[in-house]
Design a protein around this motif. Structure first.
Motif, PDB file in Angstrom:
ATOM      1  N   VAL A 125      47.817  34.510  53.034  1.00  0.00           N
ATOM      2  CA  VAL A 125      47.581  35.576  51.948  1.00  0.00           C
ATOM      3  C   VAL A 125      45.972  34.540  51.223  1.00  0.00           C
TER       4      VAL A 125
ATOM      5  N   PHE B  95      46.604  38.141  57.284  1.00  0.00           N
ATOM      6  CA  PHE B  95      47.756  39.457  56.311  1.00  0.00           C
ATOM      7  C   PHE B  95      48.216  38.635  57.483  1.00  0.00           C
TER       8      PHE B  95
ATOM      9  N   SER C 257      43.388  35.069  54.058  1.00  0.00           N
ATOM     10  CA  SER C 257      42.786  36.446  54.202  1.00  0.00           C
ATOM     11  C   SER C 257      43.760  37.037  55.840  1.00  0.00           C
TER      12      SER C 257
ATOM     13  N   LYS D  23      46.600  45.613  53.166  1.00  0.00           N
ATOM     14  CA  LYS D  23      45.326  45.489  53.802  1.00  0.00           C
ATOM     15  C   LYS D  23      45.359  45.572  54.992  1.00  0.00           C
ATOM     16  N   LEU D  24      46.561  45.521  55.526  1.00  0.00           N
ATOM     17  CA  LEU D  24      46.689  45.971  56.785  1.00  0.00           C
ATOM     18  C   LEU D  24      46.807  47.650  57.257  1.00  0.00           C
ATOM     19  N   ASN D  25      46.552  48.436  56.608  1.00  0.00           N
ATOM     20  CA  ASN D  25      46.462  49.850  56.067  1.00  0.00           C
ATOM     21  C   ASN D  25      47.708  50.666  56.616  1.00  0.00           C
TER      22      ASN D  25
ATOM     23  N   ARG E 275      51.577  47.846  42.858  1.00  0.00           N
ATOM     24  CA  ARG E 275      51.540  48.203  44.704  1.00  0.00           C
ATOM     25  C   ARG E 275      52.024  49.343  45.266  1.00  0.00           C
TER      26      ARG E 275
ATOM     27  N   ILE F 139      51.510  43.081  49.808  1.00  0.00           N
ATOM     28  CA  ILE F 139      49.709  43.207  49.477  1.00  0.00           C
ATOM     29  C   ILE F 139      49.465  43.085  51.208  1.00  0.00           C
ATOM     30  N   CYS F 140      50.338  42.664  51.708  1.00  0.00           N
ATOM     31  CA  CYS F 140      49.834  42.552  53.349  1.00  0.00           C
ATOM     32  C   CYS F 140      49.656  43.899  53.950  1.00  0.00           C
TER      33      CYS F 140
END
Length: 387
Positions: A269, A274, A272, A304-306, A331, A300-301
């Motif tokens: 992480v 992810f 970055s 970040k990956l939508n 989150r 979180i991952c």
């Protein structure tokens, strides 16, 4: 406990026996031995018990079962077998001083009768050593264990009991040698593993980095003897102890693997990476599916990956485990925002601030989400036809 040497020490079961004396070692002060019970009572069962008032007990009271006294005991003749069997019975019921006397009578009887049975004498000395160990008489325990080992080298129980007695007298080097010899015979003796670990620390503190050089020589158990121990039938108690150890070791392996995967995920992480981190966290959850922090980390991952819907589900799982988890609420708000569910996002952010009013990120995000919610309402109103 017919052949006391056949069962490994420290195993569970019903009541304690001389063979289970190694499971726990508590030293006692005093240590005076009690007088053995009279032969009228438990030993031969031939005399009727008397009530406190002096009369005979109620005839309806069930007779005490003493059939165990006549059980075979190796090559011992019946009158000596009775002493051994009664000693086993007394030990099982916590009467260690009385049991010691019975084993002593059996040992003396063997000498008087000229009985030459190393295996039976080894068992008697080892069992009497268990009584000494329970009574805190460590020096006497060591003497009896040494006699047992002279009769039957590599007797596992005698080695283990002597090791415990050495340890109680703080003779750590000798204890270490006996424990290591035990583990050559049976790697499943958890008491020996624990003691080796504990004593190693003590010896390092006592003797420094050169502690191994100050140890007496550890005897090498012949492979044939090791094989004999492995080939012996395993009792239910031993099987249970080994199964418990296997479960414990598996748990330790899982814990170590989990810790490694989680740390690798955290490091990815920070870089970055992810998708790779997500895979590490997912593997963590196969090992420990109720670890709340892994769900919030995986979120979180996913954010970040939508992958907002999956992120929301992970936050839901975390909140089921910890209903007051601020990270999960925050989150999940971001996931709702990604799904353009600004009302739910606003609700989660307000939950965060209710739990902790000092979360600055939640305040800032709430302003953004409120603006987006207002804009979406205005757009909705603008596109709604008037009636």
């Amino acid at each position: 406990m017919g052949n006391a040497q056949e069962k490994p020490p420290g195993s569970g079961g019903g009541g304690p026996s001389p063979d289970q004396a190694t499971a726990g070692m508590r030293r006692r002060s005093g240590g005076s031995m009690r007088k053995p019970p009279t032969e009228k009572g438990v030993a031969n069962g031939s005399q009727k018990e008397r009530s406190p008032a002096g009369g005979q007990e109620d005839q309806d009271r069930p007779a005490v079962d003493t059939s165990y006294l006549d059980a075979p005991a190796g090559a011992l003749p019946p009158h000596l077998a009775r002493f051994k069997n009664e000693g086993n019975h007394l030990f099982k019921h916590g009467q260690f001083g009385d049991a010691l006397e019975k084993y002593s009578q059996a040992i003396d009887g063997c000498a008087e009768a000229g009985i030459d049975s190393p295996e039976d004498l080894c068992i008697l000395y080892s069992n009497r050593a268990a009584c000494y160990l329970k009574d805190g008489s460590s020096a006497e325990c060591i003497q009896d264990c040494t006699k047992a080992l002279e009769l039957q080298p590599y007797s596992l129980k005698a080695l283990l009991r002597r090791a415990m007695a050495y340890e109680s007298l703080e003779r750590y080097r000798k204890a270490y040698v006996d424990y290591k010899t035990v583990l050559q015979l049976d790697t499943g003796v958890q008491a020996a593993h624990d003691s080796v670990h504990r004593i190693t620390k003590m010896l390092i503190e006592q003797d420094g980095p050169e502690w191994r050089e100050k140890l007496p020589g550890i005897p090498t158990v012949p492979l044939s003897v090791q094989q004999q121990h492995r080939d012996r039938p395993v009792s239910a108690e031993v099987a249970q102890a080994r199964a418990a150890r296997a479960v414990q070791e598996e748990g330790q392996r899982k814990e170590a693997r989990f810790t490694l995967l989680k740390q690798e995920g955290n490091d990815l992480v920070k870089k970055s990476q992810f998708q790779a981190a997500l895979e590490k966290y997912s593997e963590c959850l196969t090992l420990k599916p109720e670890e709340c922090a892994v769900y919030t980390n995986r979120t979180i991952c996913l954010l970040k990956l939508n992958r907002f819907e999956e992120a929301k589900h992970d936050c839901d799982s975390a909140l089921q485990l910890d209903p007051a988890n601020k990270k999960a609420f925050y989150r999940r708000a971001l996931a709702h925002k990604g799904l353009q569910d600004y009302l739910s996002a606003s609700s989660d952010l307000q939950e965060v601030l209710q739990l902790d009013p000092n979360v600055r990120e939640a305040e800032q995000e709430l302003e953004v989400v409120t603006s987006l919610l207002r804009q979406s309402l205005m757009d909705s109103t603008a596109h709604t036809p008037r009636v």
